[in-house]
Design a protein around this motif. Structure first.
Motif, PDB file in Angstrom:
ATOM      1  N   ASN A 129       9.149   9.382  10.190  1.00 17.56           N
ATOM      2  CA  ASN A 129       7.827   9.590   9.596  1.00 17.56           C
ATOM      3  C   ASN A 129       6.869   9.765  10.769  1.00 17.56           C
ATOM      4  OD1 ASN A 129       5.241   9.394   8.459  1.00 17.56           O
ATOM      5  ND2 ASN A 129       5.945   8.028   6.838  1.00 17.56           N
ATOM      6  N   ALA A 130       6.378  10.975  10.936  1.00 13.77           N
ATOM      7  CA  ALA A 130       5.590  11.296  12.118  1.00 13.77           C
ATOM      8  C   ALA A 130       4.229  10.620  12.128  1.00 13.77           C
ATOM      9  CB  ALA A 130       5.419  12.812  12.237  1.00 13.77           C
ATOM     10  N   THR A 131       3.689  10.281  10.965  1.00 12.45           N
ATOM     11  CA  THR A 131       2.287   9.850  10.902  1.00 12.45           C
ATOM     12  C   THR A 131       2.081   8.421  10.425  1.00 12.45           C
ATOM     13  OG1 THR A 131       2.091  10.772   8.674  1.00 12.45           O
ATOM     14  CG2 THR A 131       1.512  12.213  10.522  1.00 12.45           C
ATOM     15  N   ALA A 132       3.118   7.757   9.915  1.00 10.50           N
ATOM     16  CA  ALA A 132       2.963   6.392   9.405  1.00 10.50           C
ATOM     17  C   ALA A 132       4.304   5.676   9.509  1.00 10.50           C
ATOM     18  CB  ALA A 132       2.472   6.398   7.955  1.00 10.50           C
ATOM     19  N   TRP A 133       4.277   4.370   9.299  1.00  9.71           N
ATOM     20  CA  TRP A 133       5.515   3.613   9.384  1.00  9.71           C
ATOM     21  C   TRP A 133       6.417   3.914   8.195  1.00  9.71           C
ATOM     22  CZ3 TRP A 133       6.494   1.893  13.915  1.00  9.71           C
ATOM     23  CH2 TRP A 133       5.485   1.369  14.745  1.00  9.71           C
ATOM     24  N   ALA A 134       7.693   4.081   8.474  1.00 17.02           N
ATOM     25  CA  ALA A 134       8.710   4.188   7.428  1.00 17.02           C
ATOM     26  C   ALA A 134       9.150   2.778   7.044  1.00 17.02           C
ATOM     27  CB  ALA A 134       9.893   5.003   7.937  1.00 17.02           C
ATOM     28  N   PRO A 135       9.860   2.628   5.924  1.00 16.34           N
ATOM     29  CA  PRO A 135      10.356   1.297   5.581  1.00 16.34           C
ATOM     30  C   PRO A 135      11.434   0.828   6.546  1.00 16.34           C
ATOM     31  CG  PRO A 135      11.327   2.945   4.145  1.00 16.34           C
ATOM     32  CD  PRO A 135      10.262   3.648   4.945  1.00 16.34           C
ATOM     33  N   ASN A 136      11.669  -0.470   6.564  1.00 20.53           N
ATOM     34  CA  ASN A 136      12.813  -1.001   7.300  1.00 20.53           C
ATOM     35  C   ASN A 136      14.088  -0.634   6.543  1.00 20.53           C
ATOM     36  OD1 ASN A 136      10.974  -2.179   9.036  1.00 20.53           O
ATOM     37  ND2 ASN A 136      11.033  -4.159   8.002  1.00 20.53           N
ATOM     38  N   ILE A 137      15.121  -0.235   7.267  1.00 21.66           N
ATOM     39  CA  ILE A 137      16.356   0.215   6.628  1.00 21.66           C
ATOM     40  C   ILE A 137      17.490  -0.724   6.999  1.00 21.66           C
ATOM     41  CG2 ILE A 137      18.047   2.082   6.477  1.00 21.66           C
ATOM     42  CD1 ILE A 137      15.759   4.037   7.010  1.00 21.66           C
ATOM     43  N   ASP A 138      18.110  -1.279   5.968  1.00 27.12           N
ATOM     44  CA  ASP A 138      19.245  -2.174   6.149  1.00 27.12           C
ATOM     45  C   ASP A 138      20.537  -1.375   6.309  1.00 27.12           C
ATOM     46  OD1 ASP A 138      21.127  -4.169   6.043  1.00 27.12           O
ATOM     47  OD2 ASP A 138      20.763  -4.718   3.961  1.00 27.12           O
ATOM     48  N   ARG A 139      20.818  -0.508   5.359  1.00 24.91           N
ATOM     49  CA  ARG A 139      22.034   0.306   5.397  1.00 24.91           C
ATOM     50  C   ARG A 139      21.880   1.470   4.429  1.00 24.91           C
ATOM     51  NH1 ARG A 139      25.896  -1.536   1.205  1.00 24.91           N
ATOM     52  NH2 ARG A 139      24.907  -3.201  -0.007  1.00 24.91           N
ATOM     53  N   VAL A 165      19.577   4.359  -0.234  1.00 30.16           N
ATOM     54  CA  VAL A 165      18.960   3.720   0.926  1.00 30.16           C
ATOM     55  C   VAL A 165      18.595   2.281   0.558  1.00 30.16           C
ATOM     56  CG1 VAL A 165      17.116   3.871   2.640  1.00 30.16           C
ATOM     57  CG2 VAL A 165      18.002   5.963   1.569  1.00 30.16           C
ATOM     58  N   HIS A 166      19.117   1.328   1.317  1.00 34.53           N
ATOM     59  CA  HIS A 166      18.760  -0.082   1.152  1.00 34.53           C
ATOM     60  C   HIS A 166      17.615  -0.374   2.128  1.00 34.53           C
ATOM     61  CE1 HIS A 166      22.474  -1.365  -1.125  1.00 34.53           C
ATOM     62  NE2 HIS A 166      22.815  -0.152  -0.706  1.00 34.53           N
ATOM     63  N   TYR A 167      16.462  -0.747   1.593  1.00 37.55           N
ATOM     64  CA  TYR A 167      15.269  -0.825   2.418  1.00 37.55           C
ATOM     65  C   TYR A 167      14.413  -2.026   2.030  1.00 37.55           C
ATOM     66  CZ  TYR A 167      12.211   0.363  -1.459  1.00 37.55           C
ATOM     67  OH  TYR A 167      11.511   0.309  -2.627  1.00 37.55           O
ATOM     68  N   ALA A 168      13.434  -2.330   2.872  1.00 36.22           N
ATOM     69  CA  ALA A 168      12.438  -3.362   2.562  1.00 36.22           C
ATOM     70  C   ALA A 168      11.137  -3.030   3.287  1.00 36.22           C
ATOM     71  CB  ALA A 168      12.921  -4.749   2.995  1.00 36.22           C
ATOM     72  N   HIS A 169      10.024  -3.419   2.671  1.00 37.22           N
ATOM     73  CA  HIS A 169       8.731  -3.453   3.361  1.00 37.22           C
ATOM     74  C   HIS A 169       7.731  -4.156   2.459  1.00 37.22           C
ATOM     75  CE1 HIS A 169       5.966  -0.611   1.321  1.00 37.22           C
ATOM     76  NE2 HIS A 169       7.066   0.022   0.959  1.00 37.22           N
ATOM     77  N   ASN A 170       6.661  -4.638   3.061  1.00 39.69           N
ATOM     78  CA  ASN A 170       5.685  -5.416   2.291  1.00 39.69           C
ATOM     79  C   ASN A 170       4.263  -5.063   2.706  1.00 39.69           C
ATOM     80  OD1 ASN A 170       4.759  -7.290   0.426  1.00 39.69           O
ATOM     81  ND2 ASN A 170       4.945  -9.021   1.814  1.00 39.69           N
ATOM     82  N   ASP A 171       3.996  -3.757   2.791  1.00 38.31           N
ATOM     83  CA  ASP A 171       2.640  -3.318   3.118  1.00 38.31           C
ATOM     84  C   ASP A 171       1.683  -3.651   1.977  1.00 38.31           C
ATOM     85  OD1 ASP A 171       3.078  -2.349   5.600  1.00 38.31           O
ATOM     86  OD2 ASP A 171       2.955  -0.232   5.080  1.00 38.31           O
ATOM     87  N   ARG A 172       0.529  -4.213   2.326  1.00 37.18           N
ATOM     88  CA  ARG A 172      -0.489  -4.546   1.326  1.00 37.18           C
ATOM     89  C   ARG A 172      -1.869  -4.295   1.920  1.00 37.18           C
ATOM     90  NH1 ARG A 172       1.571  -9.327  -2.476  1.00 37.18           N
ATOM     91  NH2 ARG A 172       3.799  -9.192  -2.073  1.00 37.18           N
ATOM     92  N   ARG A 173      -2.825  -4.145   1.013  1.00 37.36           N
ATOM     93  CA  ARG A 173      -4.220  -4.143   1.442  1.00 37.36           C
ATOM     94  C   ARG A 173      -5.005  -4.942   0.427  1.00 37.36           C
ATOM     95  NH1 ARG A 173      -7.343   1.323   1.363  1.00 37.36           N
ATOM     96  NH2 ARG A 173      -8.123   0.597  -0.645  1.00 37.36           N
ATOM     97  N   ASP A 174      -5.566  -6.033   0.850  1.00 35.94           N
ATOM     98  CA  ASP A 174      -6.309  -6.909  -0.055  1.00 35.94           C
ATOM     99  C   ASP A 174      -7.713  -6.374  -0.237  1.00 35.94           C
ATOM    100  OD1 ASP A 174      -7.408  -8.890  -1.553  1.00 35.94           O
ATOM    101  OD2 ASP A 174      -7.206 -10.475  -0.056  1.00 35.94           O
ATOM    102  N   ASN A 175      -7.995  -5.884  -1.441  1.00 28.18           N
ATOM    103  CA  ASN A 175      -9.338  -5.377  -1.736  1.00 28.18           C
ATOM    104  C   ASN A 175     -10.250  -6.444  -2.314  1.00 28.18           C
ATOM    105  OD1 ASN A 175      -8.343  -2.851  -0.978  1.00 28.18           O
ATOM    106  ND2 ASN A 175      -9.568  -1.807  -2.520  1.00 28.18           N
ATOM    107  N   GLY A 176      -9.753  -7.681  -2.345  1.00 27.14           N
ATOM    108  CA  GLY A 176     -10.601  -8.764  -2.813  1.00 27.14           C
ATOM    109  C   GLY A 176     -10.659  -8.912  -4.310  1.00 27.14           C
TER     110      GLY A 176
END
Length: 822
Positions: A804-814, A738-749
């Motif tokens: 993914n029923a409960t959260a975002w899945a990654p973006n899929i290129d191919r 799976v060729h994918y991308a995502h950039n989820d982050r959470r800044d905890n300071g």
């Protein structure tokens, strides 16, 4: 340029080489593998991958309590699934990481106790509860209690408050989990004054920890740890306390992590003292403290720990030129008389060294040994590293005094080296093939509109590692460029490796000009920051002689550290020695011939197994050839295939590490040979645009996607899915890439932690139950990585569904699919 091993003898000796002495007659105890742990080394189930975890035989890790607010992932119970199934030892639970702020918000012990109750109840209920260790306080010398104050009266006041809270929390834990193992006091640095008082108090109150912990987080630890360790043991004896297990549960600086030549210095002193140790968490979770690229790809540091995991038998005494001295040649060694192997790991210096192995037992090795030398180089935090190159295979006669001298020339300070000694018998080992190579520092090149920066040094230990401690940044002007003058020995194609950092937050480019010719675009994937080094490999065609290679500004900004030029000798070939593979059962070792890889043969019988760690630079097909005396079976990605002796197989490998298991009714195995560059011939490929989308998932245009678009807005609802129809030419086990991308982050300071997050997707194939797969953050939304998933396909049309029923899945290129046995 690779280090070399010249012919043994006086004429080969360089002027005043450093001498590292190994005494095989001075055992120190069983190899413990205590120093391979990591703080937040795991972020999620599957990050890092099982294939890079299992070979390291990790004895301990440190993680946060389930649901802890300190970081968005790395929960102890969650990661325990992958840690334990890959053979991991125990998990330290950093209990105060239940809090969100750093330093932890000090709301008093009454606020903390209900949190302690919740943590302990959850862990005590886990089926593997006996494999967790509770760490109630983290760095109390600085946080909450200020135990490092110089004023004695203030110290005693702070100390007494800490001791009372320690007793309270200790008893609270034991009231819920009577068999709990508790560790502490867990100072940020070693404090003899505190530990003397702590041992006296805890013995008197019957609250002695089961594990003694403190941190070694400065360059000075390479000098001072031995004295700290010895002082602590003397305090223990004086207090009448039996020796406790020690875990230095945070060690090393940014400049050490990923650097084999630095890490071997730390590992050697911890293993010598038989203490456990976990590398620090300075950056992102889920990469074993900077030693796994993406999720499954080794870097140079990973290979050092793979070597470390391969030590068996007893460690033996090693005497370096300058013990307990920062940034010097250090090492560790082992002797396994049952396997008839001695191994030496060393590094930390430039120049020349003689490794003198004393008291080589004739009953084990005979009168001749084969010395095999390999190098694990620095490839950056995010730079891939192929299987370490063998620099030399040499048969050496054991001297009359029982010693063997292995001369090493041209060592690199950032590299680590492994010497394996096995009995030398009939036959001659294959000569090591070491191609010409040269390195050029960016700071020594001609720089236009750029600036030289100094990175990780002894005085700035938490600066990032850089080759030669310098790099060239601020290459952000239209005319910015770095011009390297290089000299190559002959006409041909050369592999150009560029050590770089990409601070742009997305893909970046530079223009490569060779002797002023038309520029070629070099694309650089994102890195965590501009000093978090990665490696880009490209090919250049050069004639013998001098050339100018210019890297000029393209799109966005790239920092340059160093370039390496290496003669391309055709498709990469690696021979994985069978006698150095992981084993189970009771195989025997046959050294009657030193031919081939030089390390003899592993004799497999029914019930025995050997596992090889095979590197692939990219996803695709490779030629795998077993050098065996009889037929064997190879297991890979859940598929098993019979292989005839010397007969090549075409197997699908995923980018990074692949664990190939070999069994046989009876066969002598010399090596598993792997060649190729990851052919895509025969694979199935489907772009995102070919999928049927539902429930809000949609195609999004992007110049960075392979066909100009990717599948986005996938998941976060049971109805949001992407369904591919794939046409399998025949039934069987395939690798779904799976060729994918995502950039989820959470800044905890946190000033020094990059809190990246993973996404998951449920992947269903045909009528089989969906499988949850974890996808690590790719550093930007426009950089595409791969994850390989073994799947079974029927002949003809197959539905492959992502959701993914409960959260975002990654973006899929191919997606791509390749049958495991091609």
């Amino acid at each position: 340029m690779a280090a070399t091993l010249p012919a043994a003898g006086p004429a080969a000796a360089a002027a005043d080489p450093q001498r590292l002495t190994v005494d095989l007659g001075a055992p120190e105890g069983r190899v413990m593998l205590g120093a391979n742990g990591s703080l937040y080394g795991l972020s999620d189930d599957g990050v890092p991958s099982d294939a890079v975890m299992e070979p390291l035989k990790i004895t301990s890790i440190s993680q946060k309590p389930e649901g802890g607010a300190q970081h968005p992932n790395g929960d102890a119970l969650t990661v325990s699934r992958s840690f334990f199934r890959t053979g991991g030892g125990e998990i330290n639970v950093m209990m105060q990481d239940i809090y969100a702020k750093w330093p932890y918000e000090d709301l008093g012990i009454d606020d903390y106790l209900p949190k302690v109750d919740k943590i302990v109840k959850e862990i005590a209920a886990d089926p593997n509860s006996d494999r967790f260790v509770y760490i109630p306080f983290n760095e109390p010398d600085q946080i909450w209690y200020k135990l490092d104050v110089e004023d004695q009266a203030q110290y005693e006041k702070n100390r007494d408050r800490f001791f009372q809270d320690w007793k309270t929390v200790y008893q609270r834990i034991r009231a819920i989990d009577p068999d709990a193992r508790i560790a502490g006091p867990n100072e940020a640095a070693y404090h003899s004054r505190l530990l003397k008082d702590f041992l006296a108090f805890t013995k008197r109150e019957n609250v002695v920890p089961q594990v003694m912990t403190w941190h070694e987080l400065g360059s000075g630890s390479l000098r001072d740890f031995q004295a700290h360790h010895d002082d602590y043991r003397s305090l223990e004896r004086a207090a009448g306390i039996a020796p406790l297990k020690i875990n230095i549960d945070e060690y090393a600086n940014r400049r050490d992590l990923s650097v084999p030549g630095q890490l071997v210095q730390w590992v050697s002193m911890f293993e010598r003292n038989k203490v456990y140790a976990n590398m620090a968490y300075w950056d992102a979770a889920g990469n074993l403290s900077g030693h796994v690229v993406r999720s499954n790809i080794p870097n140079g540091g990973w290979w050092l720990f793979r070597w470390y995991a391969g030590l068996t038998g007893d460690t033996v005494k090693v005497t370096p030129p300058r013990p307990n001295t920062i940034d010097t040649l250090q090492g560790l060694a082992s002797l396994d008389t049952s396997r008839r192997q001695a191994q030496v790991l060393l590094g930390g210096t430039d120049g020349d060294s003689d490794v003198v192995v004393k008291r080589v037992p004739r009953s084990v090795f005979g009168r001749m040994v084969t010395a095999t030398v390999a190098e694990a180089a620095w490839s950056g935090y995010e730079g891939q590293h192929a299987a370490p190159r063998v620099l030399a295979r040499t048969k050496v006669k054991v001297a009359d005094d029982g010693s063997v001298t292995v001369p090493l020339r041209g060592l690199h300070k950032m590299s680590a080296y492994r010497i394996v000694l096995t009995p030398g018998s009939s036959g001659t080992p294959s000569a090591a093939s070491v191609p010409w190579s040269a390195s050029y520092e960016a700071e020594d090149a001609a720089i236009t509109d750029g600036k030289v920066y100094t990175q990780g040094t002894v005085s700035n230990a938490n600066g990032y590692a850089a080759s030669g401690t310098k790099d060239v940044g601020s290459l952000n002007q239209p005319g910015s460029k770095v011009a390297f003058t290089v000299n190559v020995p002959k006409d041909g194609t050369y592999d150009l490796a560029i050590l770089y950092g990409n601070q742009s937050g997305g893909p970046a480019t530079q223009k490569l000009l060779v002797d002023g010719a038309d520029p070629v675009t070099v694309s650089y994937p994102s890195t965590e920051n501009w000093t978090y080094r990665a490696k880009k490999d490209v090919g250049v065609r050069l004639k013998a002689g001098m050339h100018q290679l210019v890297l000029a500004k393209g799109v966005a900004e790239v920092t340059l550290d160093r370039i390496d030029l290496t003669t391309r000798t055709g498709a990469a070939v690696a021979s994985y020695e069978a006698t150095l593979a992981d084993i189970s059962g009771r195989p025997s070792y046959d050294y009657s011939s030193s031919a081939g890889v030089g390390t003899g043969a592993l004799v497999l019988r029914s019930g025995d197994k050997a596992v090889f760690d095979v590197y692939a630079p990219r996803d695709g097909y490779y030629t795998v050839t077993p050098r065996t005396s009889a037929a064997v079976k190879l297991a890979l990605h859940g598929e098993t295939v019979t292989a005839a002796p010397g007969r090549p197989l075409r197997l699908y490998l995923v980018a990074g590490n692949n664990r190939v298991a070999m069994t046989s009714g009876h066969s002598a195995v010399r090596s598993l040979d792997v060649s190729g560059d990851g052919s895509a011939s025969g694979t199935l490929s489907y772009e995102g645009a070919s999928a049927t989308l539902a429930g809000g998932a949609k195609l999004v245009d992007s110049p960075h996607a392979s066909a100009g678009s990717y599948i986005g807005w996938l998941g976060n609802s049971p109805s949001s899915t992407a369904e591919f129809t794939v046409d399998a030419p025949r039934a069987g086990r395939y690798m779904l890439v799976v060729h994918y991308a995502h950039n989820d982050r959470r800044d905890n300071g946190h000033a020094y932690n990059t809190d990246i997050m993973s996404r998951t997707a449920d992947i269903g194939v045909g009528g089989a139950a969906p499988r949850k797969v974890t996808f690590k953050n790719t550093w930007s939304w426009d950089d595409y990585w791969t994850v390989g998933v073994p799947v079974d396909l029927a002949k003809g049309a197959n539905k492959v569904t992502f959701g993914n029923a409960t959260a975002w899945a990654p973006n899929i290129d191919r997606i791509e699919l390749g049958r495991v046995v091609g």
